[in-house]
Design an enzyme around this catalytic site. Structure first.
Site, PDB file in Angstrom:
ATOM      1  N   HIS A   1       0.859  -1.191   0.000  1.00 15.71           N
ATOM      2  CA  HIS A   1       0.000   0.000   0.000  1.00 15.71           C
ATOM      3  C   HIS A   1       0.890   1.234   0.000  1.00 15.71           C
ATOM      4  CE1 HIS A   1      -1.624   3.260   2.684  1.00 15.71           C
ATOM      5  NE2 HIS A   1      -2.524   3.259   1.724  1.00 15.71           N
TER       6      HIS A   1
ATOM      7  N   HIS B   1      -8.833  -4.604  17.333  1.00 11.98           N
ATOM      8  CA  HIS B   1      -9.779  -5.649  17.731  1.00 11.98           C
ATOM      9  C   HIS B   1      -9.167  -7.048  17.647  1.00 11.98           C
ATOM     10  CE1 HIS B   1     -10.076  -5.397  13.381  1.00 11.98           C
ATOM     11  NE2 HIS B   1     -10.726  -6.555  13.341  1.00 11.98           N
TER      12      HIS B   1
END
Length: 317
Positions: free
Chosen positions: A123, A192
């Site tokens: 990315h 998370h």
């Protein structure tokens, strides 16, 4: 960190100069990927778009997308240049004085998903945003960086990627690489899951402390370093043999990539909150991704090594 909220007239950066660089960067990168695909290989589809009068945003861009390639299963590289009546919340959490201000934003963002599981996903993003309330000097800042997300880890690939990132920043101050490297580790973290997205790289945001001209020069150095950071890794790995088991693991790890981009990524949130073009915002999504319930890989396997040895915060240099 000493950031300036505005710049002297001599340091003002014409938006046209930034746009010209970004459009050229997009072209250079997509042409390089087509060269890797080779004669008869996949090519980028260029999808030019503009926002109609009356829409939430005004502006234009070009989304370039390659799918079904020999080397890249899906590769997206987008340029956008938009203006809006007020900055979205994702852009003002560190600049509350600009809440509700009109803004202009332009950038190049890319994500490449290779076909071979031994080639890492990558990315990169470089962008400029300027904003200001009526009657006030415009505030201009830069953001971006690049990061690597392997499915199967190779030490030499991680070292090369980080070395190239460090070299790109070195002319602008030795402290920048360790600072931006730490920023990248902290940003590309799935809270998370309590798990890093990849082996990191560099990340910066709300950056203007070198003044507009030098901050833009730093941005160009990062953008120009991308192909040097990534292409040698692709060339080393693209022709290595792989198994269906490795493809299955690749799709499982891509699920984590999707989770981060949809749940935590500020760029995704900025685009959706500001009324951006959904297809372009979500060009980073992989073509195939899977999820498994409480998957556990055996100690000593390459799959477990990814988690234990690569998806951790460490000094690669």
């Amino acid at each position: 960190m000493n950031q300036t909220s505005s710049s002297s007239v001599a340091d003002q950066l014409p938006a046209a100069e930034v746009r010209e660089y970004l459009v050229g960067l997009q072209s250079r990168i997509t042409e390089a990927l087509e060269a890797i695909e080779g004669e008869g290989g996949a090519r980028f589809l260029a999808d030019a778009w503009h926002k109609e009068p009356g829409e939430k945003l005004q502006g234009n861009g070009v989304t370039k997308i390659m799918e079904g390639g020999r080397v890249f299963e899906r590769a997206g590289c987008g340029f956008s240049h938009v203006r809006g009546p007020q900055l979205p919340p994702s852009a003002t959490q560190h600049r509350p004085e600009l809440a509700g201000a009109p803004f202009e934003a332009m950038g190049v963002s890319l994500v490449f998903h290779p076909r071979n599981p031994l080639v890492p996903t990558v990315h990169m993003n470089v962008r400029m945003i300027s904003a200001g309330h009526e009657g006030q000097p415009k505030t201009c800042w830069f953001g971006g960086g690049m990061d690597l997300t392997p499915v199967y880890g190779f030490e030499e690939d991680a070292v090369h990627f980080h070395q190239t990132c460090r070299d790109a920043l070195a002319p602008f101050g030795e402290p920048l690489y360790p600072r931006f490297k730490q920023w990248c580790d902290e940003y590309f973290f799935l809270k998370h899951r309590n798990e890093q997205r990849g082996i990191g790289g560099i990340f910066f945001d709300d950056f203007s402390e070198l003044g507009q001209q030098q901050s833009f020069a730093m941005l160009r150095s990062v953008g120009d370093a991308f192909l040097k950071a990534y292409l040698p890794i692709v060339e080393r790995r693209k022709n290595l043999p792989y198994t269906q088991q490795q493809v299955d693991f690749q799709r499982y790890r891509r699920g984590r990539y999707v989770e981060f981009n949809l749940v935590w990524d500020r760029g995704t949130h900025f685009g959706l909150q500001s009324g951006g073009r959904t297809e372009s915002i979500l060009l980073s999504m992989p073509p195939h991704a899977d999820w498994s319930y409480q998957r556990e890989d055996a100690p000593g396997t390459p799959e477990r090594d990814l988690l234990d040895k690569f998806l951790i915060r460490r000094d690669w240099l």
